[in-house]
Design a protein around this motif. Structure first.
Motif, PDB file in Angstrom:
ATOM      1  N   GLU A  15       0.818  -1.201   0.000  1.00 24.70           N
ATOM      2  CA  GLU A  15       0.000   0.000   0.000  1.00 24.70           C
ATOM      3  C   GLU A  15       0.858   1.260   0.000  1.00 24.70           C
ATOM      4  O   GLU A  15       0.533   2.243  -0.659  1.00 24.70           O
ATOM      5  N   LYS A  16       1.961   1.224   0.722  1.00 28.95           N
ATOM      6  CA  LYS A  16       2.816   2.395   0.865  1.00 28.95           C
ATOM      7  C   LYS A  16       3.803   2.554  -0.304  1.00 28.95           C
ATOM      8  O   LYS A  16       3.996   3.657  -0.813  1.00 28.95           O
ATOM      9  N   PHE A  17       4.423   1.441  -0.748  1.00 27.37           N
ATOM     10  CA  PHE A  17       5.511   1.530  -1.719  1.00 27.37           C
ATOM     11  C   PHE A  17       5.210   0.893  -3.073  1.00 27.37           C
ATOM     12  O   PHE A  17       5.999   1.022  -3.993  1.00 27.37           O
ATOM     13  N   PHE A  46       9.772   3.669   7.570  1.00 30.35           N
ATOM     14  CA  PHE A  46       8.373   3.264   7.671  1.00 30.35           C
ATOM     15  C   PHE A  46       8.217   2.047   8.575  1.00 30.35           C
ATOM     16  O   PHE A  46       7.324   2.017   9.433  1.00 30.35           O
ATOM     17  N   LEU A  47       9.084   1.051   8.404  1.00 29.87           N
ATOM     18  CA  LEU A  47       8.990  -0.152   9.242  1.00 29.87           C
ATOM     19  C   LEU A  47       9.297   0.149  10.703  1.00 29.87           C
ATOM     20  O   LEU A  47       8.731  -0.465  11.598  1.00 29.87           O
ATOM     21  N   LYS A  48      10.168   1.105  10.952  1.00 30.52           N
ATOM     22  CA  LYS A  48      10.490   1.461  12.332  1.00 30.52           C
ATOM     23  C   LYS A  48       9.375   2.276  12.982  1.00 30.52           C
ATOM     24  O   LYS A  48       9.001   2.030  14.125  1.00 30.52           O
ATOM     25  N   GLU A  49       8.825   3.236  12.245  1.00 37.20           N
ATOM     26  CA  GLU A  49       7.888   4.186  12.832  1.00 37.20           C
ATOM     27  C   GLU A  49       6.434   3.768  12.747  1.00 37.20           C
ATOM     28  O   GLU A  49       5.587   4.321  13.451  1.00 37.20           O
ATOM     29  N   SER A  50       6.115   2.803  11.900  1.00 38.55           N
ATOM     30  CA  SER A  50       4.727   2.365  11.766  1.00 38.55           C
ATOM     31  C   SER A  50       4.270   1.663  13.052  1.00 38.55           C
ATOM     32  O   SER A  50       4.929   0.742  13.523  1.00 38.55           O
ATOM     33  N   PRO A  51       3.135   2.077  13.606  1.00 36.03           N
ATOM     34  CA  PRO A  51       2.656   1.407  14.829  1.00 36.03           C
ATOM     35  C   PRO A  51       2.233  -0.042  14.571  1.00 36.03           C
ATOM     36  O   PRO A  51       2.220  -0.854  15.496  1.00 36.03           O
ATOM     37  N   ILE A  52       1.921  -0.365  13.337  1.00 40.71           N
ATOM     38  CA  ILE A  52       1.548  -1.737  13.011  1.00 40.71           C
ATOM     39  C   ILE A  52       2.782  -2.632  12.955  1.00 40.71           C
ATOM     40  O   ILE A  52       2.794  -3.744  13.467  1.00 40.71           O
TER      41      ILE A  52
END
Length: 167
Positions: A15-17, A46-52
């Motif tokens: 969805e993001k990339f 994104f992988l670090k900061e995404s809450p999911i």
């Protein structure tokens, strides 16, 4: 906190990339995918900061030399989300003749020494690295020892001759 699955991560990344996430597979249950060097820092952030996802730990940065492939060096990132209990491997293939990739020290301070080791052993230059110099080998060593460009053994060694071992 609820755990996240590999499929949920891939959906989130797609969805993001979009088409920047390729080569998705799961050897032994470890989510592995490839991306390009122009978006690797955004993917890591994104992988670090995404809450999911919440990948809060950079386990390792290394490289693999594939001399038979078009892009001969793969820079490999291993991330771990201790909260979500999941790991991921990210590969970025770069040109062997010009092995450069952006530094991940802006995302994780711990990437500093890992990138220095990868530079020392494989010759990968991390653009923007604060102190990119050799960490294991001598400064005047003119080669990068993990590249598969050298014979495994000296063909002139006499202690490796088969007749000495009854072969």
């Amino acid at each position: 906190m609820a755990e996240v699955t590999n499929q949920e991560l891939i959906t989130l990344l797609n969805e993001k990339f979009g088409d920047k996430i390729i080569g998705v597979n799961e050897p032994y249950g470890l989510l592995t995918f490839e991306t390009t060097k122009d978006v690797i820092i955004e993917v890591l952030k994104f992988l670090k900061e995404s809450p999911i996802a919440n990948f809060n730990y950079l386990t390792d940065i290394t490289a693999v030399h594939y001399p038979e492939k078009k892009h001969g060096i793969a820079v490999v990132y291993h991330l771990h989300s201790m909260v979500k209990r999941i790991r991921v491997r990210i590969k970025v293939f770069i040109d062997e003749q010009h092995p450069t990739i952006p530094t991940a020290t802006s995302v994780w301070n711990g990437a500093n020494w890992m990138e220095r080791e990868t530079y020392d052993l494989f010759g990968v230059k991390f653009e923007g690295h604060p102190d990119l110099r050799r960490i294991l080998n001598m400064d005047d060593l003119g080669v990068h020892p993990m590249l598969k460009q050298y014979p495994l053994e000296d063909p002139n060694r006499v202690d490796k001759k088969d007749e000495y071992f009854g072969r």
